[in-house]
Design an enzyme around this catalytic site. Structure first.
Site, mmCIF file in Angstrom:
data_model
loop_
_atom_site.group_PDB
_atom_site.id
_atom_site.type_symbol
_atom_site.label_atom_id
_atom_site.label_comp_id
_atom_site.label_asym_id
_atom_site.label_seq_id
_atom_site.Cartn_x
_atom_site.Cartn_y
_atom_site.Cartn_z
ATOM 1 N N ASN A 11 0.672 -1.470 0.141
ATOM 2 C CA ASN A 11 0.389 0.021 -0.226
ATOM 3 C C ASN A 11 0.482 0.930 0.480
ATOM 4 O OD1 ASN A 11 1.059 -0.086 2.299
ATOM 5 N ND2 ASN A 11 -1.119 0.209 3.536
ATOM 6 N N CYS A 12 2.119 0.635 -0.220
ATOM 7 C CA CYS A 12 3.253 2.544 0.492
ATOM 8 C C CYS A 12 3.034 3.406 -1.631
ATOM 9 C CB CYS A 12 4.364 1.932 0.440
ATOM 10 S SG CYS A 12 5.800 3.472 -0.393
ATOM 11 N N ASP A 13 2.703 4.732 -1.814
ATOM 12 C CA ASP A 13 2.480 4.812 -3.068
ATOM 13 C C ASP A 13 3.719 5.020 -4.403
ATOM 14 O OD1 ASP A 13 -0.545 5.582 -2.363
ATOM 15 O OD2 ASP A 13 0.176 7.609 -1.691
#
Length: 120
Positions: A11-13
């Site tokens: 979920n890290c951009d």
């Protein structure tokens, strides 16, 4: 090493951008999820040698800022940084990429990925 390994958190951009960049170019990649598979402790020394422990520890991130002052102050060298990264994988700057040529990079930029990614 036949395939690129991209280490990070789904979920890290920045990890999302890196994965999308590679997918758009048809570059095969193995994704290592720190949350599910943990930090590969055996790889940490090579990562720190390649980029430095200071670059691996994300002191601007939310995880770092949530740490108490004593924990932050205890990170003074590669050994203490490795202990923290194993205990708190989210403190690692992402993504960490092990390229097919054996090089290690941290973070994402078009230029860096273009320089290291094999031509698909």
């Amino acid at each position: 090493m036949n395939e690129i390994t991209l280490y990070g958190i789904p979920n890290c951009d920045t990890v999302k951008k890196a994965r999308a960049w590679l997918a758009a170019r048809g570059v095969p990649v193995t994704f290592h999820d720190f949350k599910k598979a943990g930090v590969p402790e055996a790889a940490l020394p090579a990562w720190m040698k390649a980029v430095g422990w200071e670059k691996l520890v994300n002191r601007q991130g939310t995880t770092w800022r949530k740490l108490d002052e004593a924990t932050q102050a205890a990170v003074v060298d590669a050994a203490s940084a490795a202990r923290l990264m194993c205990a708190q994988p989210s403190v690692i700057r992402r993504p960490v990429v092990a390229w097919t040529d054996g090089r290690i990079t941290v973070g994402f930029s078009d230029d860096t990925f273009a320089a290291h990614a094999p031509r698909a």
